[in-house]
Scaffold this motif. Structure first.
Motif, mmCIF file in Angstrom:
data_model
loop_
_atom_site.group_PDB
_atom_site.id
_atom_site.type_symbol
_atom_site.label_atom_id
_atom_site.label_comp_id
_atom_site.label_asym_id
_atom_site.label_seq_id
_atom_site.Cartn_x
_atom_site.Cartn_y
_atom_site.Cartn_z
ATOM 1 N N MET A 1 4.366 -1.433 -4.578
ATOM 2 C CA MET A 1 3.991 -0.153 -4.070
ATOM 3 C C MET A 1 2.187 -0.225 -4.168
ATOM 4 S SD MET A 1 4.409 3.465 -5.715
ATOM 5 C CE MET A 1 6.087 3.503 -5.782
ATOM 6 N N ASN A 2 1.546 0.365 -3.114
ATOM 7 C CA ASN A 2 0.052 0.232 -3.175
ATOM 8 C C ASN A 2 -0.264 1.798 -3.663
ATOM 9 O OD1 ASN A 2 -2.505 0.741 -1.911
ATOM 10 N ND2 ASN A 2 -2.288 -1.017 -0.932
ATOM 11 N N PRO A 3 -0.986 1.711 -4.504
ATOM 12 C CA PRO A 3 -1.577 3.092 -5.069
ATOM 13 C C PRO A 3 -2.418 3.838 -4.071
ATOM 14 C CG PRO A 3 -2.318 1.322 -6.705
ATOM 15 C CD PRO A 3 -1.362 0.743 -5.550
ATOM 16 N N THR A 4 -3.315 3.207 -3.418
ATOM 17 C CA THR A 4 -4.085 3.924 -2.534
ATOM 18 C C THR A 4 -3.186 4.293 -1.392
ATOM 19 O OG1 THR A 4 -5.932 2.195 -2.964
ATOM 20 C CG2 THR A 4 -6.115 3.436 -0.945
ATOM 21 N N ILE A 5 -2.256 3.811 -0.589
ATOM 22 C CA ILE A 5 -1.381 4.270 0.296
ATOM 23 C C ILE A 5 -0.748 5.441 -0.323
ATOM 24 C CG2 ILE A 5 0.530 3.861 1.633
ATOM 25 C CD1 ILE A 5 -0.607 0.828 1.937
ATOM 26 N N GLU A 6 -0.210 5.325 -1.215
ATOM 27 C CA GLU A 6 0.420 6.393 -2.095
ATOM 28 C C GLU A 6 -0.449 7.799 -2.293
ATOM 29 O OE1 GLU A 6 3.942 6.717 -2.879
ATOM 30 O OE2 GLU A 6 4.040 4.902 -1.536
ATOM 31 N N ASN A 7 -1.620 7.487 -2.550
ATOM 32 C CA ASN A 7 -2.473 8.407 -2.751
ATOM 33 C C ASN A 7 -2.996 9.380 -1.506
ATOM 34 O OD1 ASN A 7 -3.974 10.394 -4.499
ATOM 35 N ND2 ASN A 7 -5.860 9.201 -3.582
ATOM 36 N N ASN A 8 -3.100 8.335 -0.474
ATOM 37 C CA ASN A 8 -3.937 8.838 0.748
ATOM 38 C C ASN A 8 -2.896 9.562 1.597
ATOM 39 O OD1 ASN A 8 -6.233 7.725 -0.018
ATOM 40 N ND2 ASN A 8 -6.177 6.025 1.338
ATOM 41 N N PHE A 9 -1.456 9.454 1.396
ATOM 42 C CA PHE A 9 -0.486 10.115 2.172
ATOM 43 C C PHE A 9 0.600 11.052 1.389
ATOM 44 C CE2 PHE A 9 -1.652 6.484 4.546
ATOM 45 C CZ PHE A 9 -1.911 6.966 5.793
ATOM 46 N N LYS A 10 -0.075 11.640 0.427
ATOM 47 C CA LYS A 10 0.723 12.534 -0.087
ATOM 48 C C LYS A 10 -0.055 13.903 -0.212
ATOM 49 C CE LYS A 10 -0.958 12.311 -5.007
ATOM 50 N NZ LYS A 10 -0.703 11.854 -6.296
ATOM 51 N N TYR A 11 0.618 15.107 -0.332
ATOM 52 C CA TYR A 11 -0.060 16.439 -0.575
ATOM 53 C C TYR A 11 -0.854 16.314 -1.656
ATOM 54 C CZ TYR A 11 -0.492 21.543 -0.994
ATOM 55 O OH TYR A 11 -1.228 22.568 -1.392
ATOM 56 N N HIS A 12 -2.019 16.966 -1.574
ATOM 57 C CA HIS A 12 -2.871 17.349 -2.792
ATOM 58 C C HIS A 12 -3.070 18.813 -3.066
ATOM 59 C CE1 HIS A 12 -3.851 12.894 -3.147
ATOM 60 N NE2 HIS A 12 -4.195 13.046 -1.703
ATOM 61 N N LYS A 13 -2.382 19.092 -3.969
ATOM 62 C CA LYS A 13 -2.740 20.684 -4.310
ATOM 63 C C LYS A 13 -3.823 21.139 -4.656
ATOM 64 C CE LYS A 13 -0.657 24.385 -7.094
ATOM 65 N NZ LYS A 13 0.344 24.686 -8.007
ATOM 66 N N PRO A 14 -4.661 22.081 -4.056
ATOM 67 C CA PRO A 14 -6.041 22.166 -4.616
ATOM 68 C C PRO A 14 -5.856 22.711 -6.092
ATOM 69 C CG PRO A 14 -5.226 23.687 -2.763
ATOM 70 C CD PRO A 14 -4.181 22.952 -3.007
ATOM 71 N N GLN A 15 -7.063 21.926 -6.770
ATOM 72 C CA GLN A 15 -7.026 22.010 -8.217
ATOM 73 C C GLN A 15 -8.374 23.013 -8.212
ATOM 74 O OE1 GLN A 15 -5.177 20.314 -10.362
ATOM 75 N NE2 GLN A 15 -4.234 19.665 -8.617
#
Length: 67
Positions: A1-15
Motif C-alpha cells: 500500500m502506498n500512503p501517498t496514493i491512499e491520501n491523495n485519493f480519499k475524501y478529506h473532510k474539512p478540518q
C-alpha cells in the motif's frame, strides 16, 4: 500500500480553520483574475493564464486538504 496514493485519493473532510483558508485563496485569486481580465487582451495566452490560475487554486486547496 502506498500512503501517498491512499491520501491523495480519499475524501478529506474539512478540518477547523480550513474553510477560511479556502475562502481567502478564492478571494485573492478572484482579484487576480479580474486584473488579468482587465489588463490582458483577449487571446489564447489570457485564456491559459485564467486556466492556470484556476488550477493553482485547486492545487492550493488540495495542499490544505491533504496535509
Amino acid at each position: 500500500m502506498n500512503p501517498t496514493i491512499e491520501n491523495n485519493f480519499k475524501y478529506h473532510k474539512p478540518q477547523e480553520g480550513q474553510p477560511e483558508k479556502y475562502e481567502r485563496l478564492r478571494e485573492e485569486a478572484k482579484e487576480l483574475a479580474y486584473s488579468i481580465d482587465a489588463l490582458c487582451p483577449n487571446s489564447r495566452e489570457k485564456s491559459l493564464a485564467m486556466t492556470k490560475l484556476e488550477e493553482s487554486i485547486m492545487w492550493a486547496n488540495a495542499a490544505i486538504a491533504r496535509n
